[in-house]
Each structure stands twice: as structure tokens, then as C-alpha cells.
Design a protein around this motif. Structure first.
Motif, PDB file in Angstrom:
ATOM      1  N   GLY A 176       0.827  -1.201   0.000  1.00 20.96           N
ATOM      2  CA  GLY A 176       0.000   0.000   0.000  1.00 20.96           C
ATOM      3  C   GLY A 176       0.858   1.247   0.000  1.00 20.96           C
ATOM      4  N   GLY A 177       0.354   2.310  -0.624  1.00 16.39           N
ATOM      5  CA  GLY A 177       1.100   3.564  -0.637  1.00 16.39           C
ATOM      6  C   GLY A 177       2.365   3.512  -1.457  1.00 16.39           C
ATOM      7  N   GLY A 178       2.415   2.596  -2.420  1.00 17.90           N
ATOM      8  CA  GLY A 178       3.577   2.540  -3.311  1.00 17.90           C
ATOM      9  C   GLY A 178       4.709   1.654  -2.851  1.00 17.90           C
ATOM     10  N   GLU A 179       4.490   0.867  -1.799  1.00 13.76           N
ATOM     11  CA  GLU A 179       5.546  -0.041  -1.341  1.00 13.76           C
ATOM     12  C   GLU A 179       4.964  -1.086  -0.391  1.00 13.76           C
ATOM     13  OE1 GLU A 179       8.359   2.465   0.603  1.00 13.76           O
ATOM     14  OE2 GLU A 179       7.071   2.894   2.290  1.00 13.76           O
ATOM     15  N   ALA A 180       5.806  -1.991   0.055  1.00 12.40           N
ATOM     16  CA  ALA A 180       5.373  -2.976   1.048  1.00 12.40           C
ATOM     17  C   ALA A 180       5.048  -2.260   2.356  1.00 12.40           C
ATOM     18  CB  ALA A 180       6.470  -4.017   1.273  1.00 12.40           C
ATOM     19  N   THR A 181       3.927  -2.656   2.984  1.00  9.53           N
ATOM     20  CA  THR A 181       3.570  -2.096   4.288  1.00  9.53           C
ATOM     21  C   THR A 181       4.458  -2.712   5.367  1.00  9.53           C
ATOM     22  OG1 THR A 181       1.942  -3.822   4.678  1.00  9.53           O
ATOM     23  CG2 THR A 181       1.166  -1.838   3.544  1.00  9.53           C
ATOM     24  N   GLU A 182       4.302  -2.248   6.599  1.00  9.13           N
ATOM     25  CA  GLU A 182       5.055  -2.859   7.698  1.00  9.13           C
ATOM     26  C   GLU A 182       4.701  -4.332   7.829  1.00  9.13           C
ATOM     27  OE1 GLU A 182       7.587  -1.611   9.541  1.00  9.13           O
ATOM     28  OE2 GLU A 182       7.404  -0.023   8.047  1.00  9.13           O
TER      29      GLU A 182
END
Length: 647
Positions: free
Chosen positions: A467-473
Motif C-alpha cells: 500500500g502507498g507505493g511499497e510494502a507495508t510494515e
């Protein structure tokens, strides 16, 4: 590595000058240079002097291939290509790579795109028929890709672009406007796109380290990263200041790569790792993990039972206690489990009863009532519920999320550190399935030059892994966990049926579905998901399925196992196998490990299981033809070999 119309024409122009005995190709205008500079980064051209270029060995090889393909009409002359047509790029190279891994067969998803580029031929295989495969041109280009070591030069402007861009995986529309920067990054193998049509992008392992360096480097010079700078940094850190000149030292200080004592600063640390990746070109294998909703609920159940144990020491997280915890609560509290229950009932009772099963969900209040409705004879309903819980516990142990141990003569379950992390994620973000392909959407970017396909990416987004252009935590946690867990082999009856249908190569996901009635599509999809998470198969970006080395061993070891057996191999049985090997004697010629009867007690102690569980796992091992009365046979040794390869 990116070849568009302008790059192909540039290569052919330099090749023509070489044929005419000219030492270099002289450009007349600075505006002509961008594609030549990008080819130089790909190690296909070398810059002799400003605006003068010559072919490298690999550039000449690629130009010769292009000439030959045009002459033999495999592809139009580059002058007739569309301006934006990517003849080669990360997505095309991955299409070629996945085809080569699958006996040269590209499959429906990528065949047309490869054909547009002149890389498909028909091949007749005796007794098998005619197949459309990648041709020798494609293979030769893939060899050029594997051998042409790219250059790495980042100026201040590109550094700023890399610093600001999302790392991916992300939709390609999220890439910020940057003129030729994405092409330049592809030339240096920093940025990869998805198969077959570049809908998704991601930074490569090298790209991610370069981005991390760009975020903390001091952009005080026109060139902020280069091979020379990285070499100076490595010598300064590992050999000391005496190994670098004063001029080199000053550059490292100006870029904030080292401190006064020669220790690497944050940018320096990332740049050292980038240099290692760039030099060694060694990359992680693609791994994954899968957690179903029932698995997540059982993690929560184990924690809850242990909390109850503090006030009532007689209550322990045994299988029976977890059955009580999970199945005797009101059904309305477990809406997210309805799909799982339904799938398991369809598998047992047949999809023709789907409407009847769905109707029953609306009538009953507890899972106990639901199971009693369909398993009425004797005590079968409880046995079925027990089997469901036990199977999920096996899965959790196979992924190192729990561990079963003997306590007070009973088999009880403990959360591992990995299990605690998964449970914390489920509490924070909600109980949900973590699909293998969703995790793989992140871990596939650990390959040299790859991005996930659209389906994997969407699964990752749905599971809150991307999400948000990359892997989430959460995505980073599961991706890291996929590499850190110690896996124990496990396979269910249906997963084994699916595994038996898959040959080593030349098969696709659609081919697996065709082996079963169409009503079983959902069940087959879940089985493939588990088989990939377990490390037995590798589903490639072109939807080909390859048996891994552990998968081949598991399939071979269980070839003689009766198909009606619920769990032909369990993680606890593997622990028993390991213990038996430790107390036994290997006979190489017979391919057996003999175990003296007196050593079985020692094996039980080593396994960490209670007597009843130890005996039950021995029964499973014998029924699966993995051990005899007092020995591990060849099939059992194959399982242990698979265990080593999985880890």
C-alpha cells in the motif's frame, strides 16, 4: 536492460560504422546522446571520448542478433517500430527467463508478447506433439543479459528522483514524471516492470539499496554514486584510510559516506551493500508463507488458553481444548471463518450440496450444530472438527509459528516468536488470510530484475501487505519471515493429490485446474497456495508451475502413500524422523537408518513429544511407508533430504 526503437537504431548505427572500419561512432549533437548513454550503462556501448562510442563485446553480439532477425524477417527493421515499443526490458527478459525455466514453453499469458518481438517458434516433440516455444534468439539474448555487467553511475538529479519515488511494488502510474530517468534506471537494472505489459513496477534489490543511500547521502558533487566512489568507500572501510588517496578521502567526506575515523555513515552502509550486490550479483531465492483465517484464530486461541492457565493450571492448549475454544463459540463471532468452513464441507460432501450447506449457515448458531448437521453418525462430527483443528495446528508448526511440546504427559502448543508477531499483526489489522502470492508479490522483487504480476500485486494489496507505493510494515514482516522461519514438511491429502498431478516442468496453473472437476477450482487454488508457501512448487510470473527440489523429493517419497490418508506427512512426524535418525545407524548400501528398539525411548525424548503423540506419529510414518518396524527407509530419508533443502 532496455531496448526501444532509439536504442536499436543507435546499436545498428555503431555496428555500421564498425563494418566500415571506423574506430568509433561520432555523434554531432548532444541531443542525440541519451540512448547512447543508456546503452553505455547497459555495457553494450563504451564511451571512447565525449560524443564518441564503440561496441562492447556484448553490444556487438546483440547488434548481430538484431541484424540477423531483421534479415530473416523475424522482426521489422527498428526504423519501422513504434517510438514507445520496448523490444527488450525487464518484463521481456522475465518472459524469456520463465519460459526457459519451463522447458522453453512461455504459455498463453506471455506468448503473444514474445511473438511480437520475434522470439517464438514451433517445436515438435516426439510423442508429445507440437509446442510453441522461445527460439534460440531469445536464449542468446538472455545469455547477453546474464553476462553483460551493467555500469552504475548516479548523478545529483537522478539521485533526487530516486529519493522521491515510491520503492514499489506499485502501479506504474505511481511513478513520478521523470523524463528518461525510468529508462536510465532500467538500463542499470535498478527498476523492473511486471509481466507481460509493465502494469506494476518495483525497485530491484540493487535499486532499493541505492534509494536508501540516496535518502541520506549529501549530494554535494555532480556525480554522487559511481563504481569508483564505491570502490574507494570499500577500501577506506575495510583496509583503512591508508588504502585511499587524499582526493578519494575528500570525496567520501563530502558525500557523507564515512566519518572522521573511517566508519561508514548510514549512506555508506547502504552503498557498501549496493556495491556487494552490484559486484557479486547474488540474489535471494523467492520464498513465501501462507496464513489462513483458521490458523490466525488458533494463534489467538493458544494465547487465550495460556492466559486462562494462569488462573486454572489444569487448562492447557491441547487439541481438545482448542476445539472447545474455536468451535463452541457463537457462529456470528466467526463470520470471517464461514468461507473456510464452507470449503471444508464442500470438500468432504461434494459441491453438489453447496446450496444445502449455505442454507444451513443461516439456520444454526454454533459450528458444533453445523457439523452435527452433516456428520450425524456416531461421534463423527466431533472427530471431523478435531481433524480440522489438528490440520491447522500442523500447518502452523510447519511454518514455525507454533511448537507442540510435552507437558504433564499431554501435547500442548506454544507460540513461537514468529507466531507472536503474526498474532500481533492480526490483532492490529484484523483477522484475514495472508495468501502466498500476496507475500510473493514482495519477495519476487528480490530477484535481479523482476516485479510481481498484477494478480499477485492485487492479492498483496487486499491482504494489507502492499500500500502507498511499497510494502507495508505487515508486508515487510511476512516477507522477512518467509526467509527466517525453519520449515517442517507437511502436506494434506488433497494437496498431495494436486502435487501428484504436476510434472517437473511444462505445466501451467490452468493445466492443474483441468485435472479436476470445475467445481473444485477454489479447492485447487487453495492447495496451490499452500504448496507454494510450503516450498514444493514455484508459480512463475507467466503462470507456469515448476516443481522445486524439495517438491520433487516430497512427491517421490510419498508416491506410495495411500491417497485416503488425511495428512501423509506432518511436521511432528518429521520431528520424529529427525529423532530416529539421530539415534539410529545409517546403512548407505541399503539406503536405510536402522533403529534398535531400546533407542525408541531416546528418540521420543529428542522429539519433544508425549508418548501418545509420539506413537500416533509413528503410525502416520508407517502408514505413509516412510519407516518400517525399526528403520527409516529410503522414502523417509527423502523427506529428511527435503527438510534440509527447505532450510
Amino acid at each position: 536492460m532496455v531496448i526501444r526503437k532509439e536504442h536499436a537504431l543507435a546499436l545498428m548505427r555503431v555496428r555500421e560504422e564498425e563494418k566500415n572500419q571506423a574506430p568509433t561512432c561520432q555523434l554531432f549533437l548532444k541531443s542525440e546522446e541519451p540512448p547512447y548513454l543508456e546503452l553505455e550503462r547497459m555495457n553494450l556501448l563504451r564511451q571512447v571520448r565525449p560524443l564518441e562510442y564503440a561496441l562492447t563485446y556484448w553490444g556487438r553480439a546483440l547488434a548481430n542478433i538484431l541484424d540477423d532477425m531483421v534479415e530473416k524477417k523475424f522482426i521489422l527493421h527498428p526504423s519501422k517500430w513504434d517510438e514507445e515499443f520496448r523490444w527488450l526490458g525487464s518484463e521481456v527478459l522475465m518472459m524469456i527467463e520463465t519460459a526457459i525455466e519451463n522447458d522453453d514453453i512461455p504459455g498463453e499469458l506471455t506468448e503473444k508478447e514474445l511473438e511480437k518481438r520475434g522470439f517464438i517458434e514451433e517445436r515438435k516433440v516426439e510423442k508429445k506433439g507440437v509446442f510453441r516455444t522461445v527460439n534460440q534468439y531469445a536464449k542468446d539474448i538472455y545469455e547477453i543479459f546474464k553476462n553483460a555487467h551493467p555500469r552504475l553511475i548516479i548523478d545529483r538529479e537522478l539521485c533526487q528522483y530516486i529519493k522521491e519515488m515510491p520503492a514499489g511494488p506499485a502501479e506504474s502510474s505511481m511513478l513520478p514524471a521523470g523524463g528518461r530517468f525510468p529508462i536510465l534506471m532500467g538500463a542499470m537494472r535498478l527498476l523492473a516492470f511486471s509481466v507481460p505489459t509493465s502494469d506494476i513496477y518495483s525497485l530491484t534489490p540493487l535499486g532499493r539499496e541505492i534509494k536508501a543511500a540516496c535518502e541520506t547521502i549529501a549530494p554535494t558533487l555532480e556525480t554522487v554514486i559511481s563504481e569508483d566512489i564505491m570502490d574507494s568507500l570499500e577500501r577506506a572501510v575495510y583496509e583503512g584510510f591508508e588504502a585511499v588517496t587524499d582526493e578519494e578521502k575528500e570525496v567520501l567526506f563530502q558525500l557523507a559516506l564515512i566519518d572522521d575515523e573511517g566508519n561508514p555513515l548510514p549512506a555508506g552502509e547502504h552503498l557498501l551493500e549496493a556495491y556487494r550486490i552490484w559486484k557479486e550479483r547474488s540474489f535471494k531465492p523467492v520464498k513465501s508463507i501462507n496464513v489462513e483465517v483458521i490458523d490466525a484464530e488458533l494463534l489467538r486461541g493458544i494465547e487465550e488458553v495460556w492466559k486462562h492457565n494462569e488462573s486454572d493450571p489444569s487448562t492447557l492448549p491441547t487439541v481438545d481444548e482448542l476445539v472447545h475454544y474455536l468451535f463452541y463459540k457463537p457462529l456470528k463471532e466467526y463470520k470471517h471463518l464461514l468461507e473456510y468452513y464452507g470449503r471444508r464441507l464442500y470438500q468432504d460432501l461434494g459441491y453438489q450440496k453447496k446450496e444445502e450447506i449455505q442454507k444451513k449457515f443461516g439456520e444454526v448458531k454454533t459450528v458444533e450444530e453445523l457439523f452435527k448437521s452433516f456428520y450425524e453418525k456416531g461421534n463423527q462430527w466431533y472427530e471431523k472438527m478435531y481433524d480440522l483443528v489438528q490440520e491447522s495446528l500442523y500447518t502452523l508448526e510447519s511454518f514455525n509459528l507454533i511448537r507442540a511440546e510435552e507437558k504433564e504427559g499431554k501435547k500442548v502448543h506454544y507460540l513461537t516468536e514468529f507466531g507472536k508477531k503474526v498474532l500481533e499483526d492480526m490483532k492490529t489489522r484484523g483477522i484475514r488470510e495472508i495468501p502466498a502470492v500476496g507475500v510473493k508479490a514482495i519477495t519476487v522483487t528480490n530477484k535481479e530484475f523482476a516485479a510481481p504480476n498484477v494478480e499477485w500485486y492485487q492479492k498483496g494489496v487486499e491482504a494489507q501487505l502492499i500500500g502507498g507505493g511499497e510494502a507495508t510494515e505487515a508486508g515487510k514482516m511476512y516477507a522477512q519471515m518467509a526467509y527466517e522461519i525453519r520449515r517442517l514438511p507437511h502436506i494434506t491429502r488433497f494437496e498431495l493429490q494436486v502435487l501428484h498431478k504436476i510434472p517437473e516442468k511444462g505445466f501451467f496453473v490452468k493445466d492443474v485446474y483441468e485435472q479436476f472437476d470445475e467445481t473444485w477450482k477454489e479447492e485447487v487454488e487453495y492447495a496451490l497456495n499452500k504448496l507454494e508457501a510450503r516450498g514444493y512448487i514455484d508459480i512463475l510470473q507467466n503462470e507456469a508451475i515448476i516443481l522445486t527440489e524439495p517438491g520433487k523429493l516430497i512427491k517421490r517419497a510419498l508416491s506410495g502413500t495411500p491417497e485416503g490418508f488425511g495428512n501423509p506427512i506432518t511436521p511432528l512426524a518429521v520431528r520424529v524422523l529427525e529423532a530416529l535418525r539421530k539415534v539410529g545407524t545409517l546403512y548407505e548400501k541399503e539406503r536405510k537408518v536402522r533403529v534398535l528398539p531400546k533407542n525408541f525411548k531416546e528418540a521420543m525424548k529428542l522429539s519433544g513429544l508425549d508418548p501418545e503423540s509420539f506413537e500416533r506419529e509413528l503410525v502416520i510414518l508407517r502408514a505413509s511407508n516412510l519407516i518400517g518396524k525399526s528403520s527409516i527407509n529410503e522414502a523417509g530419508l527423502l523427506i529428511l533430504e527435503a527438510l534440509e533443502k527447505l532450510n
